[in-house]
Scaffold this motif. Structure first.
Motif, PDB file in Angstrom:
ATOM      1  N   ALA A 284      13.033  -8.748  -2.914  1.00 48.79           N
ATOM      2  CA  ALA A 284      14.110  -9.274  -3.757  1.00 48.79           C
ATOM      3  C   ALA A 284      13.584 -10.315  -4.743  1.00 48.79           C
ATOM      4  O   ALA A 284      13.937 -10.302  -5.936  1.00 48.79           O
ATOM      5  CB  ALA A 284      15.199  -9.889  -2.866  1.00 48.79           C
ATOM      6  N   LYS A 285      12.738 -11.217  -4.270  1.00 49.43           N
ATOM      7  CA  LYS A 285      12.194 -12.253  -5.152  1.00 49.43           C
ATOM      8  C   LYS A 285      11.270 -11.649  -6.206  1.00 49.43           C
ATOM      9  O   LYS A 285      11.251 -12.084  -7.361  1.00 49.43           O
ATOM     10  CB  LYS A 285      11.453 -13.308  -4.331  1.00 49.43           C
ATOM     11  N   ALA A 286      10.483 -10.646  -5.807  1.00 51.08           N
ATOM     12  CA  ALA A 286       9.584  -9.987  -6.767  1.00 51.08           C
ATOM     13  C   ALA A 286      10.390  -9.265  -7.837  1.00 51.08           C
ATOM     14  O   ALA A 286      10.065  -9.336  -9.039  1.00 51.08           O
ATOM     15  CB  ALA A 286       8.666  -9.010  -6.032  1.00 51.08           C
ATOM     16  N   ASP A 287      11.457  -8.583  -7.434  1.00 47.05           N
ATOM     17  CA  ASP A 287      12.307  -7.880  -8.407  1.00 47.05           C
ATOM     18  C   ASP A 287      12.966  -8.859  -9.370  1.00 47.05           C
ATOM     19  O   ASP A 287      13.067  -8.592 -10.580  1.00 47.05           O
ATOM     20  CB  ASP A 287      13.389  -7.073  -7.673  1.00 47.05           C
ATOM     21  N   LYS A 296       5.537  -9.694 -19.221  1.00 41.82           N
ATOM     22  CA  LYS A 296       4.699 -10.869 -18.977  1.00 41.82           C
ATOM     23  C   LYS A 296       4.521 -11.154 -17.476  1.00 41.82           C
ATOM     24  O   LYS A 296       3.741 -12.011 -17.097  1.00 41.82           O
ATOM     25  CB  LYS A 296       5.307 -12.098 -19.657  1.00 41.82           C
ATOM     26  N   ALA A 297       5.257 -10.439 -16.654  1.00 41.42           N
ATOM     27  CA  ALA A 297       5.187 -10.673 -15.215  1.00 41.42           C
ATOM     28  C   ALA A 297       3.824 -10.269 -14.671  1.00 41.42           C
ATOM     29  O   ALA A 297       3.162  -9.365 -15.193  1.00 41.42           O
ATOM     30  CB  ALA A 297       6.287  -9.885 -14.505  1.00 41.42           C
ATOM     31  N   TYR A 302       3.953  -6.215  -8.045  1.00 42.45           N
ATOM     32  CA  TYR A 302       4.040  -4.825  -7.572  1.00 42.45           C
ATOM     33  C   TYR A 302       3.275  -4.659  -6.260  1.00 42.45           C
ATOM     34  O   TYR A 302       3.694  -3.899  -5.387  1.00 42.45           O
ATOM     35  CB  TYR A 302       3.501  -3.871  -8.636  1.00 42.45           C
ATOM     36  N   ARG A 303       2.189  -5.383  -6.132  1.00 42.05           N
ATOM     37  CA  ARG A 303       1.418  -5.327  -4.883  1.00 42.05           C
ATOM     38  C   ARG A 303       2.241  -5.909  -3.721  1.00 42.05           C
ATOM     39  O   ARG A 303       2.261  -5.340  -2.624  1.00 42.05           O
ATOM     40  CB  ARG A 303       0.102  -6.082  -5.035  1.00 42.05           C
ATOM     41  N   VAL A 304       2.897  -7.038  -3.967  1.00 47.98           N
ATOM     42  CA  VAL A 304       3.740  -7.637  -2.938  1.00 47.98           C
ATOM     43  C   VAL A 304       4.808  -6.638  -2.493  1.00 47.98           C
ATOM     44  O   VAL A 304       5.047  -6.427  -1.295  1.00 47.98           O
ATOM     45  CB  VAL A 304       4.408  -8.932  -3.450  1.00 47.98           C
ATOM     46  N   LYS A 305       5.459  -5.999  -3.472  1.00 47.29           N
ATOM     47  CA  LYS A 305       6.511  -5.035  -3.140  1.00 47.29           C
ATOM     48  C   LYS A 305       5.947  -3.850  -2.358  1.00 47.29           C
ATOM     49  O   LYS A 305       6.565  -3.379  -1.395  1.00 47.29           O
ATOM     50  CB  LYS A 305       7.181  -4.536  -4.426  1.00 47.29           C
ATOM     51  N   ALA A 306       4.795  -3.358  -2.776  1.00 46.47           N
ATOM     52  CA  ALA A 306       4.198  -2.204  -2.104  1.00 46.47           C
ATOM     53  C   ALA A 306       3.906  -2.502  -0.644  1.00 46.47           C
ATOM     54  O   ALA A 306       4.238  -1.709   0.246  1.00 46.47           O
ATOM     55  CB  ALA A 306       2.914  -1.787  -2.824  1.00 46.47           C
ATOM     56  N   TYR A 307       3.289  -3.646  -0.390  1.00 48.60           N
ATOM     57  CA  TYR A 307       2.962  -4.014   0.988  1.00 48.60           C
ATOM     58  C   TYR A 307       4.241  -4.190   1.815  1.00 48.60           C
ATOM     59  O   TYR A 307       4.293  -3.815   2.993  1.00 48.60           O
ATOM     60  CB  TYR A 307       2.125  -5.295   1.014  1.00 48.60           C
TER      61      TYR A 307
END
Length: 563
Positions: A284-287, A296-297, A302-307
């Motif tokens: 949620a925080k990554a999104d 610019k993100a 994306y790595r955090v979300k994938a894991y």
């Protein structure tokens, strides 16, 4: 009035020069602390204020190199060279860029020209040449050391960063002892130089987790020397990230306080939510951050979300986000573990299975620690074994033998048997031969060789494997295993059974076959099959043989007597 005006103007110029010098020095200070965005901003202002300043241009170019903006660094040096001509420091900067562009010959020519123009007596030039060659993948570490040693011989030498770069060059040559000595020499010249202490710790990292107490101590000592030295905080944070999230959070807070707060740093902060076990919260925080910052993100999000998705069992979203991470990120963000994770996620999709090998290979190529390379190969083998692909599992265990040429019994044992169960008998036989050569007094190599050749012969896959070799391996195994027949009972029974069958059916040597059946029965008196087969063979031996002269009447060939 005029004199006062002149004096005021001169004073203003002097103040301006002082301010300019301070801004360049401030930029270099930011560079040292790896606050590259601050360094870039400061040095750009300095260069704009004084476009012909060599030092400002050189350090701005170096900063852009650290920010992975090679094209930007090249433009800075080209522009400055057009203004200043063959300025030695700018030539070295351009040579650094050319090394990164894989133009080694052009770079060497720039370096030699810069050294020649300063008659080999300018410590800053020699140091810059050493740094360029120690830093760039295509740089010549031996050449770097040669020039850095030359710098130490210049009269009134007292520049600690020459030893820092020398240590980096020795690290590149994998000479840890010489690297540590160089960093210690830097500390002798400046006992508050945290970078030197920190880099001594980095040497011990390459020796594996067994040295954790040592490299963590050096990181802590670096911070004690200079509490503002952010790189040491970052390494302490990453070490504790998967071990103690509370410690990791504390070190990250100190890192954050002493570095530029960039999108990349913010992504690391969100990854701590993942490390704490709140996988949905991390997503949620990554999104939220991705939506806010757009292009610019940081790709790290994306790595955090994938894991996190992988932990939640959502392989589809895990794969999609890992693909986005690799497509939007650059090589400076990729870690060996990321490639391993991508391989493991890919293997969950039949149409992506082929790419798993390439990701495991990237992890192995990237990591400098031998133990880690072996661990990645084991992880690949385990993954394929889990999905019932014994052939690929065997391939990876066999690859370990080429990754670590100091392999021992364990590596040979598992590689040999995994090839056996994967029905790769030729490879299995080769591995067990290596076992026998390296450990001639150990029964495992002979047992594996005997079983492999027997199975290859039985399955009709014995091409290239000598048919008589199972006998040699079986006999040698029995010789060693028989020293402890109770411990090796089941394996001995199998070997005796094979030899009994081979002698009875192939060689028609019933006496020898009975000998091995007796061996089986002595180990297992309840073995009904062995007893029945022994009785059959004994009856065959006891049966009267035809007389030799009786065969002349029928014209049949005489059979040799076994009596």
């Amino acid at each position: 009035m005029m004199k006062h005006t002149i004096r005021f103007m001169v004073a203003a110029v002097l103040l301006c020069n002082v301010a300019f010098a301070q801004s360049v020095e401030e930029g270099r200070k930011f560079f040292y602390y790896e606050k590259y965005n601050s360094a870039k901003e400061t040095l750009e202002k300095a260069l704009a204020a004084k476009p012909d300043d060599v030092e400002a241009a050189y350090w701005l170019g170096q900063t852009l190199i650290e920010l992975n903006d090679i094209a930007g660094a090249k433009k800075v040096y080209q522009t400055a060279l057009q203004t200043k001509g063959s300025e030695p420091l700018l030539l070295v900067g351009m040579g650094h860029v050319e090394l990164l562009e894989h133009k080694g010959n052009d770079a060497r020519q720039r370096f030699e020209t810069a050294i020649s123009l300063t008659k080999g007596k300018d410590v800053d030039i020699l140091n810059a040449v050493g740094h360029a060659n120690a830093d760039a993948p295509d740089g010549d570490a031996k050449y770097a050391i040669e020039k850095l040693k030359q710098a130490t011989e210049v009269r009134r030498f007292k520049e600690p960063f020459v030893y820092i770069n020398m240590g980096d060059a020795y690290r590149k040559l994998l000479d840890g002892g010489a690297a540590v000595t160089a960093y210690q020499n830097a500390l002798t010249l400046n006992d508050k130089l945290a970078e030197a202490e920190y880099k001594i710790g980095k040497i011990y990292v390459t020796q594996g987790q067994e040295q954790a107490n040592i490299f963590l101590k050096h990181y802590e000592q670096a911070i004690a020397l200079d509490p503002a030295y952010a790189p040491a905080y970052y390494d302490l944070y990453t070490y504790w990230y998967s071990r103690d999230v509370n410690k990791a959070r504390d070190y990250f807070a100190k890192y954050k306080a002493n570095t530029d707060f960039t999108p990349s740093v913010e992504a690391e902060e969100i990854s701590l939510v993942y490390a704490s076990g709140d996988f949905k919260g991390a997503i949620a925080k990554a999104d939220e951050k991705l939506q806010k910052d757009g292009e610019k993100a940081s790709p790290k999000l994306y790595r955090v979300k994938a894991y996190a998705y992988d932990k939640l069992g959502d392989s589809v979203n895990a794969l999609q986000n890992m693909e986005l991470f690799f497509s939007k990120g650059d090589s400076t963000l990729f870690l060996p573990d990321n490639y391993v994770k991508m391989a493991q996620i890919s293997a969950k999709f039949p149409d992506k299975l082929d790419q798993a090998d390439s990701y495991f290979n990237k992890a192995i190529a990237m990591d400098t620690l031998l133990k880690n390379k072996v661990d990645y190969a084991k992880a690949a083998s385990d993954m394929y074994k889990k999905i019932q692909n014994r052939v690929k599992s065997a391939d990876w265990l066999t690859k370990i033998l080429s990754i670590d040429t100091g392999y021992g019994k364990t590596e040979l044992f598992y590689a040999g048997w995994e090839n056996f169960y994967g029905e790769k008998y030729q490879t299995a036989d080769s591995v067990f031969n290596l076992y026998k050569q390296k450990y001639p007094d150990d029964m495992q190599g002979y047992y594996g060789g005997f079983r492999t050749k027997w199975m290859a012969d039985t399955s009709g896959a014995a091409s290239g494997i000598l048919s008589e070799a199972p006998i040699e391996d079986a006999n040698k195994f029995i010789e060693i295993a028989g020293l402890d027949s109770l411990k090796n009972k089941s394996a001995l029974i199998l070997a005796y059974g094979y030899l009994a069958g081979y002698n009875a059916n192939t060689l028609k040597d019933y006496e020898k076959a009975i000998f091995y059946l007796d061996k089986m029965i002595s180990l297992d008196p309840t073995n009904v099959d062995a007893k029945n087969n022994r009785d059959i063979l004994q009856k065959a031996l006891d049966r009267p043989q035809p007389r030799a002269d009786s065969t002349k009447k029928s014209g049949a060939a005489a059979k040799p007597s076994r009596k």
